[in-house]
Scaffold this active site. Structure first.
Site, PDB file in Angstrom:
ATOM      1  N   HIS A  62      10.234  -7.833   0.861  1.00 30.47           N
ATOM      2  CA  HIS A  62       9.934  -7.060  -0.335  1.00 30.47           C
ATOM      3  C   HIS A  62      11.148  -6.933  -1.260  1.00 30.47           C
ATOM      4  O   HIS A  62      12.289  -6.974  -0.797  1.00 30.47           O
ATOM      5  CB  HIS A  62       9.460  -5.662   0.061  1.00 30.47           C
ATOM      6  N   LYS A  72      18.766  -0.120  -0.910  1.00 35.51           N
ATOM      7  CA  LYS A  72      18.282   0.539   0.309  1.00 35.51           C
ATOM      8  C   LYS A  72      19.407   0.662   1.333  1.00 35.51           C
ATOM      9  O   LYS A  72      20.239  -0.249   1.474  1.00 35.51           O
ATOM     10  CB  LYS A  72      17.129  -0.254   0.925  1.00 35.51           C
ATOM     11  N   TYR A 132      14.808   4.734   5.717  1.00 36.60           N
ATOM     12  CA  TYR A 132      15.719   4.201   4.700  1.00 36.60           C
ATOM     13  C   TYR A 132      15.769   5.075   3.468  1.00 36.60           C
ATOM     14  O   TYR A 132      14.799   5.726   3.099  1.00 36.60           O
ATOM     15  CB  TYR A 132      15.455   2.731   4.360  1.00 36.60           C
ATOM     16  N   ASP A 169       1.519  -9.251   2.557  1.00 34.21           N
ATOM     17  CA  ASP A 169       2.624 -10.128   2.940  1.00 34.21           C
ATOM     18  C   ASP A 169       2.126 -11.513   3.350  1.00 34.21           C
ATOM     19  O   ASP A 169       2.791 -12.517   3.104  1.00 34.21           O
ATOM     20  CB  ASP A 169       3.441  -9.493   4.068  1.00 34.21           C
TER      21      ASP A 169
END
Length: 201
Positions: A62, A72, A132, A169
């Site tokens: 992503h 992140k 995260y 995905d």
């Protein structure tokens, strides 16, 4: 806090010191001072994410549009996962390069990836938790995916488990397809964003 730069410049692995005793363990996965020292600016925090996954679950690859992009800071408080970062910035000297680090609550390693870098991971155990910190909030129109099974990337997914992917995905384009359609972040725009963040502090 030990810090190691990954194969993609600007991506880092952080390993904090842990303090075990008879009650358990204490650790600080994110510490601002060593982060700023190597990245050049504080981590802007807009959102924290948390997911739990069964063994073999692959999430990613992503990324978000730049600007503003989404940086992140990732760690694993329970279970174990293989965290993967990929340079998907069109025009980057390390375009297509990836690196991977095992994250677990043994060494408490964390990964930082700046704006414009692709991110994916696989859960190596059932009930694996990933947490995260994100520099920008979730923005669905600006979020994109690249196939984590792209043979040209050859990402290091284990061959001893069944891989579980989302529909999104599974249907995602390859890196080459994403590049030819103009979907990828541009390296020069990412560099401009990094400079802006260092100036803003």
């Amino acid at each position: 806090m030990e810090v190691r730069e990954l194969k993609i410049p600007g991506c880092f692995e952080f390993t904090p010191r842990s303090f075990p005793d008879e009650r358990g363990v204490f650790v600080s996965p994110y510490q601002e001072e060593p982060f700023v020292k190597v990245v050049g600016h504080p981590l802007r925090l807009a959102q924290s994410n948390h997911s739990r996954s069964r063994r073999g679950s692959v999430r990613g690859l992503h990324f978000a549009d730049v600007p503003p992009g989404q940086a992140k800071y990732v760690y694993c408080p329970s279970g174990a996962l293989l965290d993967v970062v990929v340079d998907i910035r069109a025009g980057s000297p390390t375009f297509g390069v990836w690196d991977a680090v095992r994250l677990d609550p043994v060494d408490f390693r964390a990964m930082y990836l700046p704006e414009g870098i692709g991110h994916a991971f696989i859960a190596l155990e059932d009930d694996t938790v990933i947490s995260y910190l994100c520099s920008t909030p979730y923005n669905p129109p600006a979020e994109h995916a690249i196939s984590p099974m792209d043979p040209a990337l050859g990402l290091p997914w284990p061959d001893d488990m069944e891989l579980l992917l989302s529909q999104k995905d599974t249907a995602a384009p390859t890196l080459a397809e994403a590049e030819s359609s103009g979907l990828l972040p541009r390296y020069d725009e990412c560099l401009a964003r990094y400079r802006e963040l260092r100036i803003l502090g």
